[in-house]
Design an enzyme around this catalytic site. Structure first.
Site, short mmCIF file in Angstrom:
data_model
loop_
_atom_site.label_atom_id
_atom_site.label_comp_id
_atom_site.label_asym_id
_atom_site.label_seq_id
_atom_site.Cartn_x
_atom_site.Cartn_y
_atom_site.Cartn_z
N LYS A 112 -1.44 3.48 -2.07
CA LYS A 112 -1.81 2.60 -0.88
C LYS A 112 -3.04 2.67 -0.44
CE LYS A 112 2.66 1.04 -0.94
NZ LYS A 112 3.40 1.84 -2.17
C1 PLP Z 1 4.25 1.55 -3.33
C2 PLP Z 1 4.39 2.48 -4.12
C3 PLP Z 1 4.76 2.18 -5.53
C4 PLP Z 1 5.16 0.61 -5.60
O1 PLP Z 1 4.18 -0.41 -5.45
P1 PLP Z 1 4.19 -1.57 -5.31
O2 PLP Z 1 2.88 -2.43 -5.25
O3 PLP Z 1 5.14 -1.89 -4.17
O4 PLP Z 1 5.04 -2.32 -6.56
C5 PLP Z 1 4.96 2.95 -6.62
N1 PLP Z 1 4.50 4.08 -6.29
C6 PLP Z 1 4.04 4.74 -5.09
C7 PLP Z 1 3.80 6.09 -5.02
C8 PLP Z 1 4.03 3.67 -4.06
O5 PLP Z 1 3.63 4.43 -3.00
#
Ligand code: PLP
Length: 495
Positions: A112
């Site tokens: 993120k």
């Molecule tokens: C948010 C997240 C995901 C999923 O990603 P999306 O864009 O919501 O599909 C997968 N792995 C981790 C560690 C995340 O923080």
């Protein structure tokens, strides 16, 4: 030429990039999508010589056409700096027959950060460009990682406040500790008694409440979103796919134009959609392998064409993927419906009223670049152990879901295309699950003992993000019922 963004639920609602970033969500719950995705205007060979920041500029300038070069370069250089623990920003690591794109080298050690370290700059620049006087209130629902990354990005950013809702019993202990120790006078963290979908539904409801928006405006506030529905998050995520591809070209693994596959551990469908948009921009990607955990609503969707959220919500060791309503899928549905807002809206209405919709055969035929897969808890743990033993590489649980799905995909198809696996979190973020996967006797230890054990096994330095919370004080302890989210928002804003 100015790129126009349009709502997936009303083709008359349009916005420039900066307006779409400011609003986050379009009216009536729609998402902003670009009218077209412009083609890259520099060659792959040139991109292969650029660093991360330069690649970021070449991608973002095509999508954020109403930003000046100076504005965009300022946003990029402010975001992708020493907050990342490697100058590569997103290193590509070859292990166990695949290329792991490590997206967890930012300040909160999950992918993120790739988007949320730049969003505050994009947002405050957008506010300036559009003459916004109100204070911007970032309203966010999180399954664990978005919340901390958004808090870190927005803490003490002038002209903003940030409110994060997370499922009180649906995040890892380290995720929770990271959030509730967040500093900054403009930050507010609330646990809700409900799951991630409840948090997301509550946030979406506040966004689409017109009376509330008017009331907020009178008080000098307006909402915006740091969730992956914001185009200001999606576009920065396109960058690392272009970056990864061009690294493979730079080191001679592939030639410019050769195809690769990507595997993405998926929850809200933001990360994988960014890869799909990168392909539209000209990146040669053959298959998008969408990896789910036991909450395999997307796997079922790609298989059958029916999206059905009427099922048990399962808590897994990959909590950031414990999601039954993948918001960004709407952007893909809109696309395969022929950019038809009426058709898309009808399906999304059905999702709200009945919890299920089915796409037409014609739409389904347009999904053949996608392959869905899922991994059970036992398979995920086995992958972590196996790759540790074979390659001395310890991955987190989310990445292990992707690695498992990839292995199954290769078994089924024999597809030998070079493959990039999005590695979405540091194993230090999910230490207990990771260490238990390697040996269940670790479970007797405390969270921070496990951090030290992981350090011994992996030889990877304990990230600053973990050191920071070892002794940090809890600053947020509000817990509320899912019905009371609005009340908490008003309390925090004093309105
Ligand atoms: C948010 C997240 C995901 C999923 O990603 P999306 O864009 O919501 O599909 C997968 N792995 C981790 C560690 C995340 O923080």
């Amino acid at each position: 030429m100015e790129l126009i963004y349009r709502s997936t639920r009303n083709s008359n609602e349009t916005a420039t990039a900066s307006q779409a970033i400011l609003k986050g969500l379009a009216n009536e719950g729609g998402l902003f999508v670009p009218d077209e995705i412009p083609a890259l205007d520099v060659s792959i060979e040139e991109l292969a010589k650029m660093n991360y920041q330069q690649v970021a500029y070449e991608v973002m300038k095509l999508m954020f056409t109403d930003f000046t070069e100076d504005e965009l370069k300022h946003c990029i250089s402010s975001a992708y700096d020493k907050k990342f623990d490697t100058p590569a920003i997103a290193p590509l690591v070859k292990k166990a027959g695949a290329y792991y794109l490590e997206l967890f080298h930012g300040s909160t050690i999950a992918f993120k950060d790739m988007a949320l370290s730049i969003l505050p700059y994009l947002l405050t620049t957008s506010a300036k460009k559009n003459g916004v006087q109100n204070e911007i209130v970032i309203l966010t629902a999180t399954s664990g990682d978005t919340g901390k990354a958004a808090l870190a990005g927005f803490a003490d950013v002038p002209g903003t406040k940030i409110i994060v809702f997370y499922p009180k019993h649906g995040v890892s202990p380290i995720q929770e500790k990271q959030m509730v120790t967040q500093k900054g006078d403009n930050t507010f963290v609330v646990g809700i008694t409900g799951n991630f979908d409840d948090a997301q539904t509550g946030v979406k409801k506040m966004f689409s409440d017109k009376a509330l928006a008017e009331y907020m405006d009178k008080k000098g506030y307006q909402f915006s979103s740091a969730n992956s529905i914001n185009i200001g998050r999606l576009v920065p995520q396109m960058v690392y796919y272009v970056y990864a591809y061009t690294r493979l070209v730079a080191d001679g693994t592939i030639k410019a134009g050769d195809k690769i596959n990507v595997v993405v551990p998926t929850g809200n469908f933001g990360n994988i959609l960014a890869a799909y948009y990168a392909k539209e921009m000209g990146l040669p990607i053959a298959k998008f392998i969408c990896a789910s955990n036991d909450n395999k609503v997307l796997y079922d969707f790609f298989k059958t064409g029916t999206y059905d959220r009427n099922r048990e919500f399962i808590l897994t060791t990959s909590p950031s993927m414990d999601i039954l309503i993948s918001s960004n899928l709407e952007r893909l549905i809109y696309k395969i419906a022929g950019n038809d807002a009426v058709k898309n809206s009808a399906l999304m209405k059905k999702l709200v009223s009945e919890g299920v919709y089915t796409i037409t055969d014609e739409m389904k035929a347009k999904l053949d670049e996608f392959a869905g897969g899922y991994a059970t808890e036992a398979e995920t743990a086995a992958t972590i152990r196996k790759v540790y033993e074979s390659d001395d590489y310890i991955m987190d649980t989310h990445t292990a879901v992707a690695a498992t799905v990839y292995e199954k995909y290769v078994e089924e198809t024999g597809d030998k295309t070079p493959t990039v696996i999005a590695s979405t979190a540091s194993p230090y973020k999910f230490t207990r699950s990771v260490m238990n996967a390697i040996d269940t006797s670790y479970d007797a230890k405390t969270d921070f003992e496990l951090v030290d054990e992981l350090n011994k096994l992996s030889g990877v330095k304990v990230p600053q993000a973990i050191e920071d919370i070892r002794s940090a004080a809890v600053l947020h302890d509000t817990v509320c019922d899912k019905e009371d989210m609005l009340k908490e928002v008003k309390k925090f804003l004093n309105i």
